[in-house]
Scaffold this active site. Structure first.
Site, PDB file in Angstrom:
ATOM      1  N   CYS A  20      -0.361   4.144   2.165  1.00 53.43           N
ATOM      2  CA  CYS A  20      -0.202   3.911   3.614  1.00 53.43           C
ATOM      3  C   CYS A  20       1.261   4.086   4.035  1.00 53.43           C
ATOM      4  O   CYS A  20       1.548   4.657   5.079  1.00 53.43           O
ATOM      5  CB  CYS A  20      -0.600   2.490   4.009  1.00 53.43           C
ATOM      6  N   ASP A  21       2.186   3.557   3.236  1.00 54.70           N
ATOM      7  CA  ASP A  21       3.580   3.437   3.696  1.00 54.70           C
ATOM      8  C   ASP A  21       4.564   4.339   2.963  1.00 54.70           C
ATOM      9  O   ASP A  21       5.731   4.413   3.346  1.00 54.70           O
ATOM     10  CB  ASP A  21       4.043   1.972   3.536  1.00 54.70           C
ATOM     11  N   CYS A  67       0.833  -1.200   0.000  1.00 47.58           N
ATOM     12  CA  CYS A  67       0.000   0.000   0.000  1.00 47.58           C
ATOM     13  C   CYS A  67       0.871   1.254   0.000  1.00 47.58           C
ATOM     14  O   CYS A  67       1.405   1.648   1.046  1.00 47.58           O
ATOM     15  CB  CYS A  67      -0.924  -0.018   1.216  1.00 47.58           C
TER      16      CYS A  67
END
Ligand code: NAP
Length: 308
Positions: free
Chosen positions: A138-139, A135
């Site tokens: 997200c990261d 992701c």
């Protein structure tokens, strides 16, 4: 005995939320079960959505929020939980949650989406969360000014690479063919970025590192040549698969695990409907998931009428 809902919807993505909106407008008592509060499905982790009509360039979180708010405004109920079993007792369907709770309904809509596919590469599992991610939104922030690789050639890989290129020093896109599957508009954007390098006809053989990722072995599938690249992170974006193991033996699944249903959402089990990315279909988009949610409730209402 527990309350019996008219419909229980499994999943809080675009298909589930649209089903909830249509169900409430049909005056059906409706419960949505989501794995986490405000689950949202894959849209939630999309940096920018540019093909849902009326919301050009909206971020995935805001679009999910609009879907949820709409369903809540119409007073759909929500519950957090994970389905571990679905029992067909004829006129009643029983959804059993992992914590043991049993929820009864006249009909069920399965809109549980799909989960990220693993590349199956040496080192991938060991390094998950230590430089290997599924992701980018997200990261990605962990890789500011670093070098990363994105594996894949579909919409998600291209979107991820474009997103990462904003903050990363360098982004390799590693694709197994010499042509991308993803949308042309994303390809044009990607090719315009100076810090993106596309490695065509290439696969990752190994993700390396001690505590954290520090490199990958990339093999050209045409020449057989292997390159050792220094990277700090690897984003795997090679598609999704349905997470339907708990439905084996309950509804018909195709060999890849997708729930077999037509555009009307009707499965082989009366009273069980399905829509969104977990359904057998050609085009998996937010807009086609929303359409599935509407169709499921249209079919479900006809089913409930036959039960009266
Ligand atoms: P996808 O379209 O299935 O693309 C997967 C990519 O990964 C393909 O390029 C594929 O290569 C490659 N791949 C698959 N298995 C691989 C493996 N084992 N090793 C290396 N490469 C592998 O998946 P996606 O990009 O996740 O998108 C999923 C669906 O969501 C698609 O229908 C997509 O259109 C949709 N989507 C839409 C939007 C949007 O409309 N804004 C955004 C995101 C996603 P090949 O090309 O060689 O098969």
């Amino acid at each position: 005995m527990n309350k019996e809902y008219d419909v229980v919807i499994i999943g809080g993505g675009p298909a589930g939320m649209t089903a909830a909106i249509y169900a409430k407008r049909a005056a059906l008592s409706t419960l949505v079960i989501e794995k986490q509060p405000f689950c949202g499905g894959q849209v939630l982790n999309t940096y920018e959505v540019d093909n849902y009509p009326g919301f050009p360039g909206i971020d995935g979180f805001s679009l999910s929020d609009k879907f949820h708010s709409h369903a809540k405004k119409l007073e759909a109920e929500f519950k957090t939980g994970e389905m571990k079993e679905l029992r067909d007792e004829g006129a009643t369907k029983v959804v059993v949650l992992k914590k043991g709770e049993e929820i009864r309904a006249k009909a069920v809509v399965l809109a549980m989406g799909a989960v990220h596919k693993k590349a199956g590469v040496d080192g991938e599992e060991d390094m998950a969360g230590r430089g290997v991610s599924y992701c980018a939104t997200c990261d990605g922030a962990f890789f500011r000014n670093k070098t990363v690789a994105v594996i894949g050639g579909g919409d998600v890989a291209l979107e991820d690479a474009i997103f990462l290129a904003r903050a990363c020093k360098k982004v390799y896109v590693i694709h197994r063919r010499d042509e991308f599957r993803g949308a042309k508009i994303l390809q044009q954007k990607l090719f315009s970025l100076d810090n993106v390098v596309v490695l065509w006809d290439s696969v990752v053989d190994k993700i390396k590192g001690d505590d954290i990722v520090n490199g990958i072995d990339v093999r050209n599938v045409k020449t057989g040549a292997v390159k050792d690249l220094e990277v700090d992170g690897v984003f795997v974006a090679i598609g999704t698969r349905p997470d339907t193991k708990v439905l084996e033996g309950v509804v018909e699944l195709d060999p890849a695990g997708y729930i077999v249903a037509g555009e009307d959402g009707i499965t082989n089990v009366p009273g069980i409907f399905c829509g969104g990315d977990c359904r057998t279909k050609k085009l998996r988009q937010i807009v086609t998931s929303a359409s599935d949610g509407a169709n499921c409730i249209f079919s479900l209402e006809a089913y409930l009428n036959t039960m009266e």
